[in-house]
Design a protein around this motif. Structure first.
Motif, mmCIF file in Angstrom:
data_model
loop_
_atom_site.group_PDB
_atom_site.id
_atom_site.type_symbol
_atom_site.label_atom_id
_atom_site.label_comp_id
_atom_site.label_asym_id
_atom_site.label_seq_id
_atom_site.Cartn_x
_atom_site.Cartn_y
_atom_site.Cartn_z
ATOM 1 N N GLN A 1 -14.385 101.531 17.477
ATOM 2 C CA GLN A 1 -15.559 100.757 17.922
ATOM 3 C C GLN A 1 -16.784 101.068 17.061
ATOM 4 N N ALA A 2 -17.017 102.353 16.796
ATOM 5 C CA ALA A 2 -18.180 102.758 15.994
ATOM 6 C C ALA A 2 -18.138 102.115 14.605
ATOM 7 N N VAL B 1 -20.463 98.084 12.997
ATOM 8 C CA VAL B 1 -21.308 98.044 11.796
ATOM 9 C C VAL B 1 -20.627 97.290 10.649
ATOM 10 N N GLY B 2 -19.508 96.618 10.968
ATOM 11 C CA GLY B 2 -18.862 95.765 9.970
ATOM 12 C C GLY B 2 -17.833 96.445 9.083
ATOM 13 N N VAL B 3 -17.418 97.661 9.457
ATOM 14 C CA VAL B 3 -16.336 98.335 8.714
ATOM 15 C C VAL B 3 -15.006 97.867 9.306
ATOM 16 N N LEU C 1 -26.101 94.649 22.881
ATOM 17 C CA LEU C 1 -25.276 93.806 22.008
ATOM 18 C C LEU C 1 -25.267 92.391 22.555
ATOM 19 N N THR C 2 -24.925 91.440 21.702
ATOM 20 C CA THR C 2 -24.754 90.054 22.156
ATOM 21 C C THR C 2 -23.262 89.743 22.201
ATOM 22 N N GLU C 3 -22.917 88.632 22.833
ATOM 23 C CA GLU C 3 -21.534 88.154 22.906
ATOM 24 C C GLU C 3 -20.987 87.944 21.472
ATOM 25 N N ALA C 4 -21.856 87.442 20.585
ATOM 26 C CA ALA C 4 -21.453 87.207 19.190
ATOM 27 C C ALA C 4 -21.150 88.526 18.471
ATOM 28 N N LEU D 1 -14.739 92.914 17.440
ATOM 29 C CA LEU D 1 -13.304 92.872 17.746
ATOM 30 C C LEU D 1 -12.505 92.252 16.595
ATOM 31 N N ALA D 2 -13.121 91.316 15.885
ATOM 32 C CA ALA D 2 -12.451 90.677 14.737
ATOM 33 C C ALA D 2 -12.240 91.676 13.589
#
Length: 288
Positions: free
Chosen positions: A26-27, A31-33, A65-68, A74-75
């Motif tokens: 999750q961490a 952040v996009g890793v 956080l937002t839904e987006a 998760l992606a």
């Protein structure tokens, strides 16, 4: 000697989808890793992914956080039962149970599978990084990366250098930790590293104070909360960690250092023998 140079880590492999593994996933993902999270069966992987989704939902409720953001995070996580999927990573973090033989088995498997330049880290909280590094053929690219539970909330990462760890490996993992919005501290390899080396003997001393009847459990915890600004008292914290875990850590220190100051409190031993292990059994120092 091959090192990583200054290549940024964009994909992280994680072995273990349990509490620590999914927290690290999750961490990284927020952040996009990119993350590849592997476990022994699909049920474990799905449980890990569901835990991350639930944790992100709680952050949405708190408006952090937002839904987006959740969808994007998760992606970034791929769950798998196939070790081959870890080949895409520049760093693989072993987050299996705190068992030396199990970790060695996993590390040998990773070492044989991954390209020579891939870094391997262990999330161990107590096992020697120098010892673990020595079972691989990439000791200079092996490091300890000790996250704290719950990973998404806790800012600290202990970066533990084994005797063989290269500067390039340390710097790459330090940079990743900062990118994860964590605060890394650099630690030499030693039993308990920094935090647990100080924390667990303090908990053990609280049991001595309780056993000697100096004060009640409630008053000991209140004293440490109010007098030392701790968010939770040492005895309540022991119940949260598990009294069996606290005892096991003290026994490791006594064995490794050979210093009697690390002897476990007889009351702690007795409570573990009685099966009063804390929150997980419904009773430790306190009843739950």
């Amino acid at each position: 000697m091959q090192t990583t140079g200054s290549t940024a880590i964009t994909t992280v492999g994680i072995v273990g989808a349990g509490t620590m593994g999914n927290g690290i996933a999750q961490a990284c993902a927020v952040v996009g890793v990119k993350v590849v999270m592997v476990d022994i069966n699909d049920a474990a992987v799905q449980k890990g992914l569901a835990t991350v989704a639930g944790s992100l939902d709680r952050l949405i409720k708190k408006e952090k956080l937002t839904e987006a953001d959740k969808t994007a995070a998760l992606a970034h996580i791929t769950g798998s039962t196939n070790y081959d999927d870890l080949k895409a990573a520049q760093l693989v973090v072993e987050a299996a149970t705190e068992n030396f033989d199990l970790k060695v088995k996993i590390l040998k498997q990773l070492d044989a599978l991954l390209a020579p330049e891939v870094l391997i880290a262990s999330n161990t909280s107590s096992i020697s990084i120098t010892k673990l590094a020595a079972v691989t053929t990439r000791a200079e690219r092996f490091i300890g990366m000790h996250f704290f539970n719950p990973v998404p909330m806790m800012a600290l990462v202990e970066i533990i250098r084994g005797l063989q760890t290269s500067d390039a490996t340390h710097d790459a993992v330090h940079a990743l930790s900062t990118r994860l919005s964590k605060t890394p501290i650099t630690v030499k390899n030693a039993p308990g590293f920094v935090v647990n080396r100080i924390l667990v003997p303090m908990i053990n001393e609280a049991f001595f104070v309780l056993a000697e009847g100096v004060a009640s459990a409630e008053d000991i915890d209140a004293g440490m909360k109010l007098g030392c600004n701790q968010p939770i008292g040492p005895l309540a914290l022991a119940d949260m960690i598990g009294l069996d875990v606290c005892l096991a850590v003290m026994e490791v220190y006594l064995q490794e250092f050979g210093d009697s100051k690390y002897r476990a409190c007889p009351l702690l031993k007795e409570m573990v023998a009685a099966g009063r292990l804390g929150r997980k059994t419904g009773q430790g120092v306190y009843k739950y």
